[in-house]
Scaffold this motif. Sequence first.
Motif, PDB file in Angstrom:
ATOM      1  N   GLY A   1      32.665  42.676  27.290  1.00  0.00           N
ATOM      2  CA  GLY A   1      32.590  41.832  28.473  1.00  0.00           C
ATOM      3  C   GLY A   1      31.916  40.495  28.234  1.00  0.00           C
ATOM      4  O   GLY A   1      31.862  39.653  29.126  1.00  0.00           O
TER       5      GLY A   1
ATOM      6  N   SER B   1      32.467  39.469  33.744  1.00  0.00           N
ATOM      7  CA  SER B   1      32.483  39.053  32.351  1.00  0.00           C
ATOM      8  C   SER B   1      31.793  37.707  32.221  1.00  0.00           C
ATOM      9  O   SER B   1      31.765  36.919  33.182  1.00  0.00           O
TER      10      SER B   1
ATOM     11  N   ALA C   1      39.106  37.411  29.101  1.00  0.00           N
ATOM     12  CA  ALA C   1      38.122  37.885  30.080  1.00  0.00           C
ATOM     13  C   ALA C   1      38.793  38.310  31.376  1.00  0.00           C
ATOM     14  O   ALA C   1      38.485  39.372  31.942  1.00  0.00           O
TER      15      ALA C   1
END
Length: 410
Positions: free
Chosen positions: A362, A143, A395
């Motif tokens: 992401g 990410s 994330a």
Amino acid sequence: MRQVIVLGAGPAGLLAAATAARHGAAVTLIERNEKPAMKLRITGKGRCNVTNKTSDLDELISNVPVNGRFLFGAFSRFMPSDTMELLESLGVPLKVERGNRVFPQSDNAHDVADALVRYAKNSGVQFVQSRVTQLSTVNCQLSTIIATGGVSYPKTGSTGDGYALAQQAGHTITTPKPSLVPLECHEGFCARLMGLSLRNTALELWDSKLSRVLYKDFGEILFTHFGVSGPMALSASSHMREMQPERYHLRLDLKPALTQEQLDKRILRDFTQTPNKNFINALNELLPKSLVPVIVQRTGIPPGAKVNQVTREQRQDLIAILKRFELTITGFRPIEEAIVTSGGVRVDEIQPNTMESKLRPGLYFAGEVLDVDAYTGGYNLQIAFSTGYLAGISAANTLARCASDLARSL
């Protein structure tokens, strides 16, 4: 190994990186400057107003005039009390000043920056000095959090790199413009008053196009060679959206503690005590010395007139000027001089409860790169901390779920 790449080592990026690392991700923080948190180190003239001590979520949001409701989720997850608790746990004692502004007791922004850098490093974050111009391909094990700031104070590294990266992912950028920025004024006497700071002054921002007051404040204003700066001028700038000739005016009450009647009695008393004094010399007890000639000129009263010759009508004109000392705004100073940038990545393209891109899973955003900005008083740094924390935890958690789903599918 689940990896998070954070771009930008300002307050948003540092907290995002540390948070992601503490939630199980391997984090690399990429910063173009040799030293992290360069802009944070000069915030608040080097004192660093880290947040505003309010426990009311609605009040917090009300101090964000641009897209404040978007921040409901971020503020809910990380409030000013969380910021204060974190910094004090990192060895930065805090103090609360007027307007609930929170500062380090040392009045040293470096203490805040260094504490956040240590926090990230102690959390396992790896620091890399580099400039990123292309987004990596986001996948189940990676990410990216963009926390590169806006375009104000470019010497500190805020050069708009995040906007270009966001556009690579398909995001729309609201045109950046200055916010919390000094103001240029029409009145030439501002240059003569350069360096004069007026404290305990009341301010109104008048919009002649809408025929109403947009903003009121009380505090400090600073005269410069181009116009005005200082906390009240910076906050007022946030309310000016379309700069047009003669549209915006600052109205200063130079004696807000006195009513017109009280001020008249004060002036009359001074005049009575020295009836033969010249008018130009009779206001030194009432006003800063450098301001006296400007006020005298505005009254139209001859500077050499004896105060016992000043009529009641002239005295009332003097009072009116002191209670509504007006400045005409002609423009903003350049965006490079702005404390924060208004504009940035459009928030309707961001998930408000995670800071994740709606266009590219992401990919996350935090801090000034987003199209949000607030008034002075610690609110903009709180935005950085809240969005950074939310982006970091989101994330890390998303990668954990993605890896778990992948493992189950094998």
